[in-house]
Design a protein around this motif. Structure first.
Motif, PDB file in Angstrom:
ATOM      1  N   PRO A  25       0.818  -1.216   0.000  1.00 58.76           N
ATOM      2  CA  PRO A  25       0.000   0.000   0.000  1.00 58.76           C
ATOM      3  C   PRO A  25       0.857   1.274   0.000  1.00 58.76           C
ATOM      4  N   GLY A  26       0.481   2.228  -0.822  1.00 58.33           N
ATOM      5  CA  GLY A  26       1.164   3.518  -0.844  1.00 58.33           C
ATOM      6  C   GLY A  26       2.564   3.482  -1.407  1.00 58.33           C
ATOM      7  N   ALA A  27       2.888   2.478  -2.226  1.00 60.48           N
ATOM      8  CA  ALA A  27       4.255   2.357  -2.739  1.00 60.48           C
ATOM      9  C   ALA A  27       4.656   3.575  -3.556  1.00 60.48           C
ATOM     10  N   ARG A  28       3.770   4.035  -4.415  1.00 63.21           N
ATOM     11  CA  ARG A  28       4.089   5.186  -5.267  1.00 63.21           C
ATOM     12  C   ARG A  28       4.392   6.419  -4.415  1.00 63.21           C
ATOM     13  N   GLU A  29       3.569   6.659  -3.393  1.00 64.09           N
ATOM     14  CA  GLU A  29       3.768   7.820  -2.525  1.00 64.09           C
ATOM     15  C   GLU A  29       5.072   7.695  -1.740  1.00 64.09           C
ATOM     16  N   ARG A  30       5.405   6.471  -1.302  1.00 63.15           N
ATOM     17  CA  ARG A  30       6.666   6.268  -0.582  1.00 63.15           C
ATOM     18  C   ARG A  30       7.862   6.539  -1.484  1.00 63.15           C
ATOM     19  N   ILE A  31       7.744   6.145  -2.735  1.00 60.28           N
ATOM     20  CA  ILE A  31       8.841   6.386  -3.678  1.00 60.28           C
ATOM     21  C   ILE A  31       9.042   7.882  -3.889  1.00 60.28           C
ATOM     22  N   VAL A  32       7.954   8.628  -4.067  1.00 64.85           N
ATOM     23  CA  VAL A  32       8.063  10.071  -4.267  1.00 64.85           C
ATOM     24  C   VAL A  32       8.687  10.733  -3.045  1.00 64.85           C
ATOM     25  N   ALA A  33       8.240  10.345  -1.834  1.00 68.66           N
ATOM     26  CA  ALA A  33       8.799  10.921  -0.604  1.00 68.66           C
ATOM     27  C   ALA A  33      10.274  10.582  -0.470  1.00 68.66           C
ATOM     28  N   ILE A  49      18.772   5.689  -8.158  1.00 68.04           N
ATOM     29  CA  ILE A  49      17.519   4.931  -8.098  1.00 68.04           C
ATOM     30  C   ILE A  49      17.574   3.917  -6.961  1.00 68.04           C
ATOM     31  N   ARG A  50      18.729   3.298  -6.755  1.00 71.46           N
ATOM     32  CA  ARG A  50      18.866   2.338  -5.660  1.00 71.46           C
ATOM     33  C   ARG A  50      18.651   3.013  -4.299  1.00 71.46           C
ATOM     34  N   GLY A  51      19.212   4.222  -4.146  1.00 73.18           N
ATOM     35  CA  GLY A  51      19.029   4.939  -2.891  1.00 73.18           C
ATOM     36  C   GLY A  51      17.575   5.308  -2.661  1.00 73.18           C
ATOM     37  N   ILE A  52      16.897   5.725  -3.732  1.00 69.90           N
ATOM     38  CA  ILE A  52      15.474   6.048  -3.639  1.00 69.90           C
ATOM     39  C   ILE A  52      14.671   4.807  -3.270  1.00 69.90           C
ATOM     40  N   ALA A  53      14.969   3.685  -3.938  1.00 71.32           N
ATOM     41  CA  ALA A  53      14.258   2.441  -3.656  1.00 71.32           C
ATOM     42  C   ALA A  53      14.497   1.987  -2.214  1.00 71.32           C
ATOM     43  N   ARG A  54      15.728   2.122  -1.745  1.00 71.03           N
ATOM     44  CA  ARG A  54      16.050   1.746  -0.365  1.00 71.03           C
ATOM     45  C   ARG A  54      15.268   2.594   0.629  1.00 71.03           C
ATOM     46  N   GLY A  57      11.716   1.427   0.621  1.00 71.42           N
ATOM     47  CA  GLY A  57      11.494   0.043   0.991  1.00 71.42           C
ATOM     48  C   GLY A  57      10.938  -0.797  -0.145  1.00 71.42           C
ATOM     49  N   VAL A  58      11.382  -0.509  -1.380  1.00 74.87           N
ATOM     50  CA  VAL A  58      10.898  -1.253  -2.547  1.00 74.87           C
ATOM     51  C   VAL A  58      12.085  -1.688  -3.395  1.00 74.87           C
ATOM     52  N   ASP A  59      11.807  -2.522  -4.375  1.00 75.76           N
ATOM     53  CA  ASP A  59      12.821  -2.942  -5.327  1.00 75.76           C
ATOM     54  C   ASP A  59      13.089  -1.807  -6.322  1.00 75.76           C
ATOM     55  N   PRO A  60      14.345  -1.602  -6.741  1.00 76.77           N
ATOM     56  CA  PRO A  60      14.621  -0.556  -7.729  1.00 76.77           C
ATOM     57  C   PRO A  60      13.798  -0.697  -9.011  1.00 76.77           C
ATOM     58  N   ALA A  61      13.462  -1.935  -9.371  1.00 82.91           N
ATOM     59  CA  ALA A  61      12.650  -2.134 -10.582  1.00 82.91           C
ATOM     60  C   ALA A  61      11.290  -1.461 -10.464  1.00 82.91           C
ATOM     61  N   LEU A  62      10.787  -1.351  -9.225  1.00 82.61           N
ATOM     62  CA  LEU A  62       9.479  -0.729  -9.042  1.00 82.61           C
ATOM     63  C   LEU A  62       9.539   0.779  -9.297  1.00 82.61           C
ATOM     64  N   VAL A  63      10.665   1.386  -8.963  1.00 86.73           N
ATOM     65  CA  VAL A  63      10.840   2.814  -9.241  1.00 86.73           C
ATOM     66  C   VAL A  63      10.771   3.049 -10.747  1.00 86.73           C
ATOM     67  N   GLN A  72      12.618  11.577 -14.769  1.00 88.90           N
ATOM     68  CA  GLN A  72      11.176  11.568 -14.534  1.00 88.90           C
ATOM     69  C   GLN A  72      10.861  11.366 -13.061  1.00 88.90           C
ATOM     70  N   VAL A  73      11.703  10.628 -12.361  1.00 87.57           N
ATOM     71  CA  VAL A  73      11.553  10.508 -10.907  1.00 87.57           C
ATOM     72  C   VAL A  73      11.752  11.875 -10.268  1.00 87.57           C
ATOM     73  N   PHE A  74      12.757  12.606 -10.740  1.00 85.30           N
ATOM     74  CA  PHE A  74      13.034  13.939 -10.213  1.00 85.30           C
ATOM     75  C   PHE A  74      11.852  14.879 -10.444  1.00 85.30           C
ATOM     76  N   ALA A  75      11.301  14.856 -11.654  1.00 84.67           N
ATOM     77  CA  ALA A  75      10.161  15.724 -11.968  1.00 84.67           C
ATOM     78  C   ALA A  75       8.979  15.427 -11.058  1.00 84.67           C
TER      79      ALA A  75
END
Length: 208
Positions: A25-33, A49-54, A57-63, A72-75
């Motif tokens: 739940p809320g994976a997208r919001e956690r990635i943005v934060a 991307i690895r640091g963001i995923a860490r 709490g998700v796999d880098p592939a999900l980012v 696009q992650v930055f935007a």
């Protein structure tokens, strides 16, 4: 020769597996934060991307699945700043021209003082210094969406140049107060900073 049970299965390419794609739940919001925190601390070039995923709490592939490449992650991470910037010209130009410098200064510092918008602003400013992708986003926010619209609302000669000189005062103060954190400016009461900075902004916008 038959494949032994210990032989690893070939790695699959494309979309992440369903478990990775769900991310809870809320994976997208956690990635943005997490992206805001990563870019704010390290800037665009050193963020990963690895640091963001860490952090999320998700796999880098999900980012990559949600956002694509790092730009696009930055935007997505700094998008929250755009809403108040779009509203600012109407607020700043709503009253008399004699107080436009104070209204602009109060708005600008208010956005920096707001914890919701401070992290993405730090991400933009720290990244814009060394990275053209981030610099382009910062130019669009500050020049096109904010200062150019304020300049267009002021019936004065050299309005665009005046607006950008006013922006230089505001951005310089923000860098020293919120990014470099030079004292006593960093811990000064915001009302005191507004009172001392606004006359310079006013002079750039409407002074002789």
């Amino acid at each position: 020769m038959t494949e032994t049970p210990d032989t690893p299965a070939p790695r699959r390419r494309g979309r992440p597996a369903r478990a990775a794609a769900d991310g809870g739940p809320g994976a997208r919001e956690r990635i943005v934060a997490a992206a805001r925190a990563e870019f704010a601390e390290h800037g665009y070039d050193k963020a990963s991307i690895r640091g963001i995923a860490r952090g999320a709490g998700v796999d880098p592939a999900l980012v990559h699945h949600y956002f694509g490449p790092k730009e696009q992650v930055f935007a997505a991470a700094v998008e929250v700043v755009a809403a108040p910037v779009l509203e600012a010209p109407d607020i700043v130009l709503a009253g008399g021209r004699d107080e436009v410098g104070e209204r602009l200064t109060r708005f600008f510092l208010g956005v920096w003082d707001n914890p919701v918008s401070r992290a993405p602003l730090l991400a933009v400013v720290r990244s814009a210094i060394a990275n053209e992708t981030a610099a382009a986003i910062f130019r669009d926010l500050l020049s096109t969406r904010l200062m150019a619209r304020i300049a267009d609302g002021l019936d004065i000669p050299d309005a665009r140049l005046r607006a950008e000189l006013a922006a230089s005062q505001l951005v310089g103060a923000a860098l020293l107060r919120y990014v470099i954190r030079i004292e006593p400016l960093a811990s000064a009461d915001v009302e005191q900073v507004v009172a001392m900075l606004a006359p310079a902004v006013q002079r750039h916008l409407t002074g002789e």
